[in-house]
Structure formats: C-alpha cells, structure tokens
Design a protein around this motif. Structure first.
Motif, PDB file in Angstrom:
ATOM      1  N   LEU A 287       0.824  -1.199   0.000  1.00 28.49           N
ATOM      2  CA  LEU A 287       0.000   0.000   0.000  1.00 28.49           C
ATOM      3  C   LEU A 287       0.862   1.254   0.000  1.00 28.49           C
ATOM      4  CD1 LEU A 287      -2.955   0.787   0.051  1.00 28.49           C
ATOM      5  CD2 LEU A 287      -2.845   0.835   2.526  1.00 28.49           C
ATOM      6  N   GLU A 288       1.990   1.231   0.699  1.00 27.78           N
ATOM      7  CA  GLU A 288       2.854   2.404   0.773  1.00 27.78           C
ATOM      8  C   GLU A 288       3.424   2.775  -0.596  1.00 27.78           C
ATOM      9  OE1 GLU A 288       2.256   0.629   4.530  1.00 27.78           O
ATOM     10  OE2 GLU A 288       3.305  -0.279   2.867  1.00 27.78           O
TER      11      GLU A 288
ATOM     12  N   ALA B 181      -6.028  -2.542   0.430  1.00 29.28           N
ATOM     13  CA  ALA B 181      -5.903  -2.536   1.888  1.00 29.28           C
ATOM     14  C   ALA B 181      -6.495  -3.818   2.476  1.00 29.28           C
ATOM     15  CB  ALA B 181      -6.583  -1.300   2.476  1.00 29.28           C
ATOM     16  N   LEU B 182      -7.618  -4.274   1.922  1.00 23.81           N
ATOM     17  CA  LEU B 182      -8.226  -5.526   2.396  1.00 23.81           C
ATOM     18  C   LEU B 182      -7.269  -6.698   2.248  1.00 23.81           C
ATOM     19  CD1 LEU B 182     -11.912  -5.279   1.117  1.00 23.81           C
ATOM     20  CD2 LEU B 182     -11.161  -5.399   3.497  1.00 23.81           C
ATOM     21  N   ASP B 183      -6.445  -6.657   1.199  1.00 19.21           N
ATOM     22  CA  ASP B 183      -5.469  -7.732   0.988  1.00 19.21           C
ATOM     23  C   ASP B 183      -4.415  -7.774   2.089  1.00 19.21           C
ATOM     24  OD1 ASP B 183      -6.646  -8.628  -1.324  1.00 19.21           O
ATOM     25  OD2 ASP B 183      -5.275  -7.563  -2.664  1.00 19.21           O
TER      26      ASP B 183
ATOM     27  N   VAL C 137     -10.186  -1.114  12.354  1.00 21.07           N
ATOM     28  CA  VAL C 137      -9.028  -0.414  12.917  1.00 21.07           C
ATOM     29  C   VAL C 137      -7.824  -0.589  12.000  1.00 21.07           C
ATOM     30  CG1 VAL C 137      -7.356  -0.430  14.836  1.00 21.07           C
ATOM     31  CG2 VAL C 137      -9.819  -0.488  15.309  1.00 21.07           C
ATOM     32  N   LYS C 138      -7.589  -1.812  11.547  1.00 19.17           N
ATOM     33  CA  LYS C 138      -6.458  -2.071  10.658  1.00 19.17           C
ATOM     34  C   LYS C 138      -6.610  -1.332   9.332  1.00 19.17           C
ATOM     35  CE  LYS C 138      -4.754  -6.396  12.512  1.00 19.17           C
ATOM     36  NZ  LYS C 138      -3.446  -5.880  12.911  1.00 19.17           N
ATOM     37  N   LEU C 139      -7.822  -1.310   8.787  1.00 25.46           N
ATOM     38  CA  LEU C 139      -8.049  -0.581   7.542  1.00 25.46           C
ATOM     39  C   LEU C 139      -7.787   0.913   7.723  1.00 25.46           C
ATOM     40  CD1 LEU C 139     -11.204  -2.156   5.836  1.00 25.46           C
ATOM     41  CD2 LEU C 139      -8.838  -2.172   5.038  1.00 25.46           C
ATOM     42  N   ARG C 140      -8.254   1.459   8.832  1.00 23.36           N
ATOM     43  CA  ARG C 140      -8.003   2.888   9.099  1.00 23.36           C
ATOM     44  C   ARG C 140      -6.503   3.177   9.117  1.00 23.36           C
ATOM     45  NH1 ARG C 140     -11.807   2.314  13.346  1.00 23.36           N
ATOM     46  NH2 ARG C 140     -13.845   2.751  12.518  1.00 23.36           N
ATOM     47  N   LYS C 141      -5.738   2.312   9.758  1.00 22.26           N
ATOM     48  CA  LYS C 141      -4.287   2.516   9.825  1.00 22.26           C
ATOM     49  C   LYS C 141      -3.655   2.425   8.437  1.00 22.26           C
ATOM     50  CE  LYS C 141      -3.521   0.997  14.564  1.00 22.26           C
ATOM     51  NZ  LYS C 141      -2.969  -0.046  15.443  1.00 22.26           N
TER      52      LYS C 141
ATOM     53  N   LEU D 238      -5.104   2.992   5.567  1.00 23.54           N
ATOM     54  CA  LEU D 238      -5.588   4.063   4.690  1.00 23.54           C
ATOM     55  C   LEU D 238      -5.220   5.454   5.201  1.00 23.54           C
ATOM     56  CD1 LEU D 238      -9.073   2.574   3.773  1.00 23.54           C
ATOM     57  CD2 LEU D 238      -7.035   2.685   2.322  1.00 23.54           C
ATOM     58  N   ALA D 239      -4.649   5.548   6.396  1.00 24.09           N
ATOM     59  CA  ALA D 239      -4.301   6.854   6.972  1.00 24.09           C
ATOM     60  C   ALA D 239      -3.416   7.693   6.052  1.00 24.09           C
ATOM     61  CB  ALA D 239      -3.658   6.666   8.346  1.00 24.09           C
ATOM     62  N   PRO D 240      -2.381   7.118   5.408  1.00 26.81           N
ATOM     63  CA  PRO D 240      -1.561   7.949   4.509  1.00 26.81           C
ATOM     64  C   PRO D 240      -2.380   8.526   3.345  1.00 26.81           C
ATOM     65  CG  PRO D 240      -0.432   5.898   5.000  1.00 26.81           C
ATOM     66  CD  PRO D 240      -1.811   5.771   5.548  1.00 26.81           C
ATOM     67  N   TYR D 241      -3.309   7.761   2.859  1.00 21.09           N
ATOM     68  CA  TYR D 241      -4.169   8.233   1.769  1.00 21.09           C
ATOM     69  C   TYR D 241      -5.004   9.408   2.247  1.00 21.09           C
ATOM     70  CZ  TYR D 241      -7.952   8.387  -1.638  1.00 21.09           C
ATOM     71  OH  TYR D 241      -8.862   8.811  -2.558  1.00 21.09           O
ATOM     72  N   TRP D 242      -5.611   9.284   3.398  1.00 23.02           N
ATOM     73  CA  TRP D 242      -6.464  10.364   3.914  1.00 23.02           C
ATOM     74  C   TRP D 242      -5.626  11.610   4.199  1.00 23.02           C
ATOM     75  CZ3 TRP D 242     -10.856   9.617   2.229  1.00 23.02           C
ATOM     76  CH2 TRP D 242     -11.478   8.361   2.277  1.00 23.02           C
TER      77      TRP D 242
END
Length: 183
Positions: free
Chosen positions: A99-100, A122-124, A167-171, A173-177
C-alpha cells in the motif's frame, strides 16, 4: 426471467433440488450468483480466481443436492464459497503491491474507482479472518448472527473481528487520507 419458482423460499427450492428439479437449481443459482461471485472477488481480489471459486461453489452445491442435513441453503452456499476462498488463500500467497508504494493520481473522474481500488488493496493486507467477516458484513450486508453461523464463531467474536478489521483498515488508509486532506 419470471419463473414460478420465484414464490419459493431458498430452503423450499433446495427441497425441490433434492428431487432433481433443475428449474429450482437454476432459480437458486440466479438468487445467489451475484453474492457468491462478489464475496469471492472481495476475498481474493482476482477476477479469474473469483470466477473459478464461483463455478466450483455451484458445482459443489449441485453435487451435494441429495444431502438431507442442510437446513439453511443460503448459509451453506456462502460457507462453501468461504471454504474454497480460504483454501485458495492458504495454498497460494496473494501477490499484491504494498500500500505504501501506491502512487495516487488524484483526478475527480477517477476518485471513486481509485478509492475502491485502494480499499481492495488494503483488504489484501489485513488478516484473512478479519477480511472475511468485514466483507460479509459491509459488502454482503449479513447480520452478525448470519456471519457467526457461516464462520462457525460466536456473535461476540464476529463483532470483535469486524472492529479490529476496521481499525487495521483505518491505519492502512491513513496515509491516503492525509494526502487527500492536504489537497
């Protein structure tokens, strides 16, 4: 296609299928095809593999049509698809980009597709058991009780896993947001 089978419940259709009624099987297939494919695709993030799981699910349903111990055919169909997906995941490490390393080209026309793709990636990256319950809840709209039955867990366990998945998805996706908020 408007058939006389539309008036039957899923479980009533299965009773007809047990009597080798192919029209009932076609109706059951019609009712569940979208859900089974969507579930497999969301679990595997691969259209070809999802299609294989989709086909194999309905082959297994047809092959098991004479079983009398199936009480909830809808749950049984999803359970077969689930088991096939989990077997595939266990036997084949999914190849996904980190993701990064995802470069975001922020264009209004592609915003929704980009977000969907990003969420899929992210789900992956979350544990399979978290991904599974989250997909069943958020994409398939299943209740906690239904998910518990399909995954053979307690309702409380399902709720905890869904919370942890979010919680894991939020973490992830945080860089995207952060990028979106800076634009």
């Amino acid at each position: 296609m408007n058939s006389h089978y539309a008036k039957y419940s899923n479980d009533e259709l299965y009773i007809l299928i047990q009597k080798d009624d192919n029209g009932a099987f076609t109706e059951l297939y019609r009712r569940f095809r979208g859900r089974v494919y969507a579930f497999a695709y969301r679990m595997l993030s691969d259209r070809d593999k999802a299609n294989d799981i989709f086909q194999e699910t309905f082959i297994k349903i047809y092959e098991s049509r004479h079983r009398s111990d199936i009480l909830n055919i809808g749950g049984y169909i999803i359970r077969i698809s689930r088991n096939l997906c989990l077997n595939y995941i266990r036997n084949n490490k999914p190849k996904t980009e980190l993701l990064e390393d995802h470069i975001i080209v922020f264009q209004t026309d592609f915003e929704d597709k980009e977000l969907s793709d990003l969420i899929a990636k992210a789900l992956d990256h979350i544990p399979t058991n978290y991904r599974e319950v989250l997909v069943l809840r958020e994409y398939d709209g299943m209740s906690y009780q239904e998910i518990a039955e399909v995954t053979e867990q307690t309702v409380q366990s399902v709720k905890i896993q869904i919370f942890r998945a979010k919680v894991k998805l939020r973490k992830l996706l945080a860089p995207y947001w952060k990028i979106v908020n800076e634009v």
